[in-house]
Structure formats: C-alpha cells, structure tokens
Design a protein around this motif. Structure first.
Motif, PDB file in Angstrom:
ATOM      1  N   UNK A 189       1.196  -1.324  -0.037  1.00  0.00           N
ATOM      2  CA  UNK A 189       0.001   0.417   0.164  1.00  0.00           C
ATOM      3  C   UNK A 189       1.121   1.308  -0.399  1.00  0.00           C
ATOM      4  N   UNK A 190       0.548   2.215  -0.593  1.00  0.00           N
ATOM      5  CA  UNK A 190       0.691   3.713  -0.337  1.00  0.00           C
ATOM      6  C   UNK A 190       1.178   4.220   0.871  1.00  0.00           C
ATOM      7  N   UNK A 191       2.450   5.075   0.550  1.00  0.00           N
ATOM      8  CA  UNK A 191       2.659   5.183   1.978  1.00  0.00           C
ATOM      9  C   UNK A 191       1.344   6.520   2.229  1.00  0.00           C
ATOM     10  N   UNK A 192       0.918   7.214   1.540  1.00  0.00           N
ATOM     11  CA  UNK A 192      -0.458   8.037   1.812  1.00  0.00           C
ATOM     12  C   UNK A 192      -0.863   7.277   2.674  1.00  0.00           C
ATOM     13  N   UNK A 193      -2.029   6.732   1.982  1.00  0.00           N
ATOM     14  CA  UNK A 193      -2.653   5.532   2.365  1.00  0.00           C
ATOM     15  C   UNK A 193      -2.601   4.750   4.060  1.00  0.00           C
ATOM     16  N   UNK A 194      -1.361   4.766   4.248  1.00  0.00           N
ATOM     17  CA  UNK A 194      -0.370   3.698   5.298  1.00  0.00           C
ATOM     18  C   UNK A 194      -0.888   4.770   6.150  1.00  0.00           C
ATOM     19  N   UNK A 195      -0.599   6.251   5.746  1.00  0.00           N
ATOM     20  CA  UNK A 195      -0.824   7.039   7.193  1.00  0.00           C
ATOM     21  C   UNK A 195      -2.804   7.664   7.324  1.00  0.00           C
ATOM     22  N   UNK A 196      -2.508   7.475   6.902  1.00  0.00           N
ATOM     23  CA  UNK A 196      -4.088   7.474   6.142  1.00  0.00           C
ATOM     24  C   UNK A 196      -4.667   6.554   7.761  1.00  0.00           C
ATOM     25  N   UNK A 197      -4.693   5.477   7.107  1.00  0.00           N
ATOM     26  CA  UNK A 197      -5.254   3.988   8.117  1.00  0.00           C
ATOM     27  C   UNK A 197      -4.672   3.975   9.956  1.00  0.00           C
TER      28      UNK A 197
END
Length: 282
Positions: free
Chosen positions: A131-139
């Motif tokens: 998963x891309x870093x931005x989605x990892x941060x979001x979740x």
C-alpha cells in the motif's frame, strides 16, 4: 431518510432500465466517474448514485459503519420505488457494495466490488503490504481515533477545496504508470475534479467517517454473501493492494475474481461498462 437525515441522490440513464446502484470512492460524491448517458441507454442501465453521509449534500451519520450503509441504499431504493437491484462499488465504495450483498440478500441480485479493501484485521492478510505511504498514514491515524483523523483529513480537505487539481497531481505522483495514463485523459480528469470538489464542498466529514469505518468492525461477515459476486482488481494497485481481493475471494462463497495484469487502481474506470453488463444479466 426515516431518521430525518437527507441524502443527495442522482438517477440517470435509461428510466426503465435495469437498476444499478454505483457507490462512489473515498473521498467522492454522486458526481464521480461513471459511463456517459449514451452508454447507459445503450446498455439499458438505470444508474443510481448518492453522496454517502457526510459527503456533498448528504447529512452526516456519526459513527456509521460499512454495514450501516446498506440501510441507506435500501431507503433510496424504496424512495425510487425499486424493489430489486444490482450494486457496484469502486475503491472506498467496494466494501459498502459487499455490505449490501450481505445484508440485503432479498433485494440485491448481483454485486461487484472493484479495487476494494478487505476488513481491517482480516486473518492471514498483511493489510498494509504493497500500500502507498499516504494510505498507510491515513489508516494508521485512524487507529488513534476520531479527533486525529478529523484533524488530518480536515487539513487535506481544505487543500482540495482550494485546489482540486492538486489532489489529482498527488495521486499521480504515487500511482503506477497505467494509472497516470488513465488520469491523463481530459474527460477522466474533469470527472475526478468535479467528484472531489463536490464531495468535500462543505466539510471532510464523509472522508473522516469512511476511514474510521474501514478500520473498525464492518458489522457483517463477507462470508454471509450468497448472491453472485464479482471482484475485480488491477494487479499493480498501490492504493488497495490486490492481496485484499484475493482474501475476499477466499472468504466469499462462489465469488469470481478477475485480476487484470498491467493495470492498477484507476483501471476500474475503464472496466465499469463491462461490469454493468455482467450486473444486469439474468
């Protein structure tokens, strides 16, 4: 709605065609990417979209879950006088489509989930792998709680309201080449711009509640789905990794899984007309 909330609904395509609910992505709105009216008429499809609670002109439903979205779909169908229908969700809408299939078994005839997520904490699945870093941060922020998600996504939504095109630039910077090609189409870009601007026009509430819902109990088990179900995924997806679709295939009895090589997340936009054909078969 029976509880007094309002939902913003759009009904398009062939008025007497086969009804299909299209559930938008995250963030998104009822104006999100969809086949043009001429295509819908040719396919004999009546396409119904609506802003999920907290997006666009739909009132917020605090604490909503993935499963509770099925009641919203049922209420819209009742309002339109539709008894039985198909449902398709793309990206953030995909889990909600599966919720309809599991909880509205007497009304949903077929369901499709395109580039969707599996439940957080799904047994045997490394949820963040690929998963891309931005989605990892979001979740990851979602695990902290409502206030942290609201602060993070509130700032992001304000930036999108000020510059919707910047959101698309950010997506393409993280996306594989196939996604960049899809989004470079001027028609697709215009639909995405309108989609993000409308969904976040008033607030980030819908986005916040979506992210929290993905990361908490869905309130239904995908194994309860008994209707014909199609799972479609681009092999190179970095926003919703293909491993999520493979997990859902193992969990949903009889589900069909189609993984397309050489495409990624936004490949779901190109495949939607074919999915509508499958959804409206007898």
């Amino acid at each position: 709605m029976p509880d007094g909330r309002r939902l913003a609904v759009e009904d398009r395509g062939a008025p007497t065609g086969r009804p299909v609910f299209l559930l938008h992505g995250t963030p998104g709105s009822r104006t999100g990417p969809a086949p043009r009216a001429g295509v819908l008429y040719r396919l004999g499809v009546r396409l119904i979209t609506f802003d999920r609670p907290g997006y666009g002109d739909s009132d917020r439903n605090p604490g909503r879950t993935i499963g509770s979205g099925a009641a919203d779909v049922a209420a819209v169908a009742d309002w339109l006088g539709i008894e039985r229908f198909a449902v398709v969700g793309r990206s953030g809408g995909a889990p909600h489509a599966l919720g309809c299939a599991a909880l509205l078994r007497d009304r949903v005839v077929r369901a499709a989930a395109l580039v969707g997520l599996a439940p957080r904490g799904a047994e045997g699945l490394d949820w963040f792998e690929g998963m891309t870093a931005s989605n990892v941060r979001e979740f990851t922020v979602a695990r902290v709680g409502l206030s942290a998600v609201a602060a993070s996504l509130g700032a992001a939504a304000a930036q999108i309201r000020a510059d919707p095109a910047g959101k698309i630039v950010g997506l393409t910077e993280e996306a594989p080449e196939s996604d960049r090609r899809t989004v470079s189409d001027i028609g697709i870009r215009r639909m995405l711009l309108r989609n993000f601007a409308e969904g976040l026009r008033h607030s980030s509430d819908g986005w916040v509640d979506d992210v929290l819902a993905f990361c908490t109990d869905w309130t239904f088990d995908p194994a309860a789905i008994k209707v014909p179900t199609l799972l479609w995924h681009g092999e190179n997806d970095v926003f919703s990794p293909v491993s999520h679709a493979r997990w859902l295939r193992r969990r949903i009895p009889g589900a069909m899984l189609r993984i397309e090589r050489g495409v990624a997340h936004f490949g779901a936009l190109d495949i939607l007309p074919d999915v509508l054909v499958w959804l409206t078969q007898d």
